[in-house]
Design an enzyme around this catalytic site. Sequence first.
Site, PDB file in Angstrom:
ATOM      1  N   SER A   1       0.891  11.773  -2.903  1.00  0.00           N
ATOM      2  CA  SER A   1       1.533  10.474  -3.171  1.00  0.00           C
ATOM      3  C   SER A   1       2.139   9.976  -1.870  1.00  0.00           C
ATOM      4  O   SER A   1       2.928  10.664  -1.227  1.00  0.00           O
ATOM      5  CB  SER A   1       2.585  10.611  -4.274  1.00  0.00           C
ATOM      6  OG  SER A   1       3.524  11.609  -3.973  1.00  0.00           O
TER       7      SER A   1
ATOM      8  N   GLY B   1       3.808   6.959  -1.264  1.00  0.00           N
ATOM      9  CA  GLY B   1       4.750   5.846  -1.396  1.00  0.00           C
ATOM     10  C   GLY B   1       4.004   4.545  -1.611  1.00  0.00           C
ATOM     11  O   GLY B   1       3.107   4.467  -2.457  1.00  0.00           O
TER      12      GLY B   1
ATOM     13  N   GLY C   1       0.212   4.319  -2.065  1.00  0.00           N
ATOM     14  CA  GLY C   1      -0.452   4.802  -3.281  1.00  0.00           C
ATOM     15  C   GLY C   1      -0.797   6.274  -3.224  1.00  0.00           C
ATOM     16  O   GLY C   1      -0.042   7.085  -2.689  1.00  0.00           O
TER      17      GLY C   1
ATOM     18  N   GLY D   1       6.959   9.939  -8.569  1.00  0.00           N
ATOM     19  CA  GLY D   1       6.038  11.067  -8.456  1.00  0.00           C
ATOM     20  C   GLY D   1       5.833  11.768  -9.793  1.00  0.00           C
ATOM     21  O   GLY D   1       4.723  12.200 -10.119  1.00  0.00           O
ATOM     22  N   ASP D   2       6.907  11.865 -10.582  1.00  0.00           N
ATOM     23  CA  ASP D   2       6.792  12.504 -11.895  1.00  0.00           C
ATOM     24  C   ASP D   2       5.902  11.669 -12.818  1.00  0.00           C
ATOM     25  O   ASP D   2       5.139  12.222 -13.619  1.00  0.00           O
ATOM     26  CB  ASP D   2       8.180  12.683 -12.516  1.00  0.00           C
ATOM     27  CG  ASP D   2       9.095  13.529 -11.642  1.00  0.00           C
ATOM     28  OD1 ASP D   2       8.585  14.428 -10.943  1.00  0.00           O
ATOM     29  OD2 ASP D   2      10.316  13.280 -11.637  1.00  0.00           O
TER      30      ASP D   2
END
Lengths: 308, 308
Positions: A216, A218, A221, A247-248
């Site tokens: 990931s 930020g 993407g 992120g989760d």
Amino acid sequence: MILTVTLNAALDVTYQLDRIQRRGSNRVRTAAQRAGGKGVNVSRVLDALGRPTVITGLAGGRNGLTVRADLAAAGLREQLLTIEQESRRTVAVVEEAEGDTTIFLEPGPVVSATEWRGFLDLYRELAPTASAVVLSGSLPLGVPRDAYGVLIGLARIHGVPVVLDADGAALSDSLAAGPALVKPNAAELERATGTGDPLAGALALRAAGARAVVASLGPAGLLACTPEGSWQARPPERIAGNPTGAGDAAVAALTAGLVAGTPWPERLRRAVALSAAAVLSPLAGGFDAAAYRRLLPLVSVRAVHEGI
Amino acid sequence: MILTVTLNAALDVTYQLDRIQRRGSNRVRTAAQRAGGKGVNVSRVLDALGRPTVITGLAGGRNGLTVRADLAAAGLREQLLTIEQESRRTVAVVEEAEGDTTIFLEPGPVVSATEWRGFLDLYRELAPTASAVVLSGSLPLGVPRDAYGVLIGLARIHGVPVVLDADGAALSDSLAAGPALVKPNAAELERATGTGDPLAGALALRAAGARAVVASLGPAGLLACTPEGSWQARPPERIAGNPTGAGDAAVAALTAGLVAGTPWPERLRRAVALSAAAVLSPLAGGFDAAAYRRLLPLVSVRAVHEGI
């Protein structure tokens, strides 16, 4: 059922005020608290997507009781093992004037060897009944450094794929156990591989044992390196908001896609849109459902050629 | 027995770290917690001075349970009334690199009318058995604005003197009830009287009903205006450290002196030395006993002539 594991379950506290007066006394306008930890956030998102989920991990003390009461109130199924020491709090101080958030993370409990063995017994019961296992977040003190490797191995015996979202040794030492997917962010990827090039880093994690890697990045993407190919998926715009929990949300979407066998480009499209919709939610574990639907068709996914 | 009243009892949490990274995630090195609130701090100091004390007030929720457990562990007698809503936490973030402390104060519970009546019943039992009552700190929501005035009146019926350490309306609205002593700091005195001149402010509070006024002026020590005369008491040096709890230590010494009938100059000398020794203690409610003994003979006390 997707089993999420949060070994360092937390009580997430949010303080809202205008602006922090450093070296002063700050009267907090509102104080809210709810169950937290990265695996708990993943389960919240899965639950909102209509996917059955069970939360397991370790929780103790009065904070642990509050965590369990909050999960029950939210209708989330949990099978947390009670430990003796107090689960940690995280305190997020949101300055409304600027929209800035400063987070304080307590050190958390020390887990005894007996408690860790007790958790392994519980996990041996739960993991075989799951369609996938998600291992998220930091390891509390007292838990062996290769804990995630052990949990990956125990799930794989039963053919259950494992998604791992961890940092440092908890990530590096678990790759050889063969997770189905790891999801580092850019900084975690660089710490694990020593390279600042996400594609090179992702390929290195695959070489070390991860079946697929989704990094990931930020606002840029997600970058996916998988046995079926590599892709970069980008949101259509820069999203302003609270990146905690983005992120989760990506992990939740990627795990739902793994279980359903969704083709990678569509899986990544959903993960990027859900992650962006999570940034628009003030609380980790939440997402803006209307934004998710709006962003979904706007995410760009393009194949990446690894040799270039 | 000296009865201290803490209507907004708190769980005081202290986080230690190198330096706050604003807008970042800060891993806290150590997290400590203990029972707090200004009256609790006064009782801790009285107890260390060997004076019997009972803590009363309001405490609720899991934080309230932790407060009570901590007081029991410290050997402090308490008769706190349990309320339904959760007692507040205060979070003090200590930056060890600079020695700076930033404090966050949660809003705290709302007290119901029934709970307040229950507390008045409890107070009616406790106050007549006390040699003095200390009323310290802010009023929680739901408690009437003139609460301290009512508590002063109920004690005075039984000839029990009351020491009041409060701010704003909780101070101003209670003067007419006739506290034996009020102890504002410079800012509180200015808010209550509109004058930045401490002597004029102290005389104004006496005119409004306080029998004696002791203003705490930080490094300039204490200014006392009493029926027996006025004095300024100063520490021998500027004390560096944690000023939280210095005012509570002064209140403890002044109340002990009130009960013992200690002459004002000696009473003020002890209060200044104890307050300075509290600045040297990392936690509110503690003091450096060796520093107290060293500073005691070095405090200067001189009479102030009110007409000048």
